[in-house]
Design a protein around this motif. Structure first.
Motif, short mmCIF file in Angstrom:
data_model
loop_
_atom_site.label_atom_id
_atom_site.label_comp_id
_atom_site.label_asym_id
_atom_site.label_seq_id
_atom_site.Cartn_x
_atom_site.Cartn_y
_atom_site.Cartn_z
N LYS A 342 0.83 -1.20 0.00
CA LYS A 342 0.00 0.00 0.00
C LYS A 342 0.86 1.25 0.00
CE LYS A 342 -4.01 1.98 2.40
NZ LYS A 342 -5.03 1.75 3.47
N LEU A 343 1.94 1.24 0.79
CA LEU A 343 2.82 2.40 0.85
C LEU A 343 3.59 2.57 -0.46
CD1 LEU A 343 4.16 4.75 2.27
CD2 LEU A 343 5.75 3.15 3.35
N VAL A 344 4.11 1.48 -1.01
CA VAL A 344 4.86 1.57 -2.26
C VAL A 344 3.95 2.10 -3.38
CG1 VAL A 344 6.01 0.22 -4.06
CG2 VAL A 344 6.55 -0.20 -1.65
N ARG A 345 2.71 1.66 -3.39
CA ARG A 345 1.77 2.15 -4.39
C ARG A 345 1.54 3.66 -4.23
NH1 ARG A 345 -1.60 -1.49 -3.68
NH2 ARG A 345 -3.05 -0.48 -2.25
N GLU A 346 1.41 4.11 -2.99
CA GLU A 346 1.23 5.54 -2.76
C GLU A 346 2.44 6.33 -3.24
OE1 GLU A 346 -0.44 7.90 0.97
OE2 GLU A 346 1.68 7.41 1.30
N ILE A 347 3.63 5.82 -2.96
CA ILE A 347 4.86 6.50 -3.38
C ILE A 347 4.95 6.56 -4.90
CG2 ILE A 347 7.38 6.35 -3.36
CD1 ILE A 347 7.08 5.00 -0.56
N ASP A 348 4.64 5.45 -5.56
CA ASP A 348 4.74 5.39 -7.02
C ASP A 348 3.74 6.33 -7.69
OD1 ASP A 348 6.75 3.55 -6.82
OD2 ASP A 348 5.49 1.81 -7.30
N GLU A 349 2.58 6.49 -7.09
CA GLU A 349 1.52 7.30 -7.71
C GLU A 349 1.66 8.79 -7.41
OE1 GLU A 349 -2.09 5.56 -6.34
OE2 GLU A 349 -1.91 3.77 -7.62
N ALA A 350 2.45 9.13 -6.40
CA ALA A 350 2.64 10.55 -6.06
C ALA A 350 3.65 11.19 -7.01
CB ALA A 350 3.13 10.67 -4.62
#
Length: 527
Positions: A342-350
């Protein structure tokens, strides 16, 4: 019977029954401890009420934080840990014990952790027990620790981040396991170096301990954690005032002081008259530059002693606590793959800069901020009581009158593992810090956002990783900046894992230090 005869008889009787008399005096002393007025009814381990020895042995085992959690679950909000020591677990007591007035003063546990310079102990913001001295010293330096001031040097932190990535990339490229826990501390040390001295301290470049600092700090913490349970022993041990006089070379044993002086001398020299002359063209926003400039323009406001003491405090406290938090964040993410994804996805999408900026992390990565908070909740860096003396006249704590002079305190581990405030306290649940999460599963239509705000407010009152009140950790912004920057930077570049089911090993030596298992890094193939 004459007075001389009476004295002679008493002497003969003492000589005849020394062990009996010693036994009786010891029994009276132990019983007087046990039945101290105002404390006799407070529950706790049976032996703890009689002697400090129980608490000392518990701390020596290195798991005192878990002991405290278990004791509060068994006995309630007040637990007697020693004849004159009461542990408190009620978050409502945080603003009472750690109020901004500072009338609950620090105990003898703290001065043990100061440096010795010029043949005498030099109290810092953390170790001084005087609220007046603390207030005066804080006025001199507080601005340097503000978020605004620190972010003026964000480019320096970015340099450390680039070097950190480069060094870890070498492990990833050859598929070699890495002691990531140690590398996180190397990073924290070098960041402190940039912010404090305008130079890296050499940990990342070396890929190891520099001048034995990490080992020295661990030894100092071990001594402080144990001697701090019986601080009256300190003057007979390392705190003996005769030591610096009889053995002037003793100051060379203080690794933190010498490391600080060495770093200062790369930028300036301390002359006999106490002047600090910085190299021309090297004046910047770092703390040495700022404080040396103040010293030069107004010696009465900032002395050489002030500069040395504040800089050495950064070296001592600035790396270990931050490294502990960084290890906790990564370890819990690795052990909780759903949270990691979930965190990696947030980082990638920001939309983030090549080197993540602090403002971006604060504004665009809400889940990251929840992860950071949850890791510090589950594993706060400090693992013992933040001790305070009850003021003269006593105080009401948890509806109980506690006599003046009693040592009271709150352990962050106990507050953070209170299931009435943090449901499922042993679980790593970053979502608990976000609106919309319910400990009972899916929210019903009847639940309101106001419920979320009330729940979050209650958790905030119990969030205690940096202390509270006038003695709140002055370096908390440094730690938070490092966490917000390096975690997303690391996870956008590498997949981080621990082979097998290996667990970390934790030991409470005042700071709850972890030995992480070797980690494996793989470069990410980002789309």
């Amino acid at each position: 019977m004459t007075e001389t005869t009476a004295h002679s008889t008493i002497f003969q009787w003492v000589a005849a029954y020394p062990f009996t008399i010693l036994f009786c005096l010891t029994a009276v002393w132990l019983l007087s401890n046990k039945f101290k007025p105002g404390l006799r009814s407070i529950p706790g381990p049976p032996l703890a009420a009689y002697t400090k020895l129980w608490r000392l042995l518990d701390v020596r085992r290195g798991q005192a934080h878990w002991t405290s959690i278990a004791l509060h679950k068994k006995y309630g909000k007040l637990v007697r840990l020693a004849p004159n020591v009461v542990s408190v677990s009620d978050p409502a007591m945080v603003p009472v014990i750690y109020n901004i007035k500072g009338d609950f003063t620090k105990t003898g546990f703290y001065p043990i952790q100061c440096v010795s310079w010029q043949k005498k102990p030099q109290m810092n913001l953390f170790s001084t027990r005087s609220e007046v001295e603390h207030r005066e010293q804080k006025k001199k330096v507080a601005n340097a620790y503000s978020l605004e001031s620190l972010l003026k040097m964000e480019g320096k932190i970015d340099e450390c981040t680039r070097l950190f990535q480069e060094k870890l990339g070498e492990f990833a490229d050859v598929g070699r396991e890495v002691d990531l826990g140690s590398w996180l501390q190397y990073y924290a040390f070098d960041v402190v170096g940039e912010l404090t001295f305008d130079k890296k301290l050499g940990f990342l470049e070396k890929g190891g301990d520099v001048d034995g600092m990490m080992e020295a700090i661990e030894g100092m913490l071990l001594y402080a954690s144990q001697c701090g349970q019986v601080p009256e022993a300190h003057p007979f041990l390392l705190g003996n005032p005769l030591f610096p006089i009889l053995m002037p070379q003793m100051e060379t044993w203080n690794a933190v002081l010498n490391f600080t002086l060495k770093a200062i001398n790369t930028r300036t020299t301390i002359s006999r008259d106490g002047e600090l002359e910085l190299e021309e063209g090297r004046v910047g926003n770092d703390m040495l530059s700022r404080w040396a400039a103040v010293k030069s323009s107004d010696p009465l406001k900032m002395s050489t002693r002030d500069v040395v003491v504040h800089l050495s405090t950064n070296v001592f406290a600035g790396s270990d606590t931050t490294a502990i938090a960084l290890r906790a964040i990564l370890y819990f993410l690795i052990k909780n793959p759903a949270a990691m994804q979930k965190l990696v996805r947030e980082i990638d999408e920001a939309e983030l800069s090549p080197i993540v900026q602090d403002r971006e992390a604060r504004e665009r990565l809400p889940y990251l901020n929840a992860v950071i908070k949850e890791a510090m909740r589950l594993h706060p860096s400090v693992g013992l009581l933040l001790e305070r003396h009850v003021p003269k006249g006593g105080a009401t704590i948890c509806d109980t009158h506690i006599p003046g002079g009693t040592i009271v305190g709150i352990n962050a581990w106990v507050l953070h593992h209170d299931e009435t405030i943090f449901p499922q306290p042993e679980e790593f649940i970053p979502e608990r810090w976000l609106e919309g999460w319910s400990p009972y599963g899916q929210k019903t239509k009847g639940e309101k956002v106001a419920d979320d705000k009330d729940r979050l407010a209650e958790m905030e009152k119990s969030f205690f990783p940096f202390g509270a009140g006038s003695r709140t950790c002055i370096g908390r912004n440094i730690s938070m900046i490092e966490m917000r920057k390096i975690i997303p930077q690391l996870l956008r570049e590498f997949e981080v894992s621990i082979p097998g089911d290996k667990e970390w090993v934790c030991r409470n030596v005042w700071f709850v230090q972890q030995q992480m298992p070797p980690c494996v890094l793989k470069r990410r193939n980002k789309v």
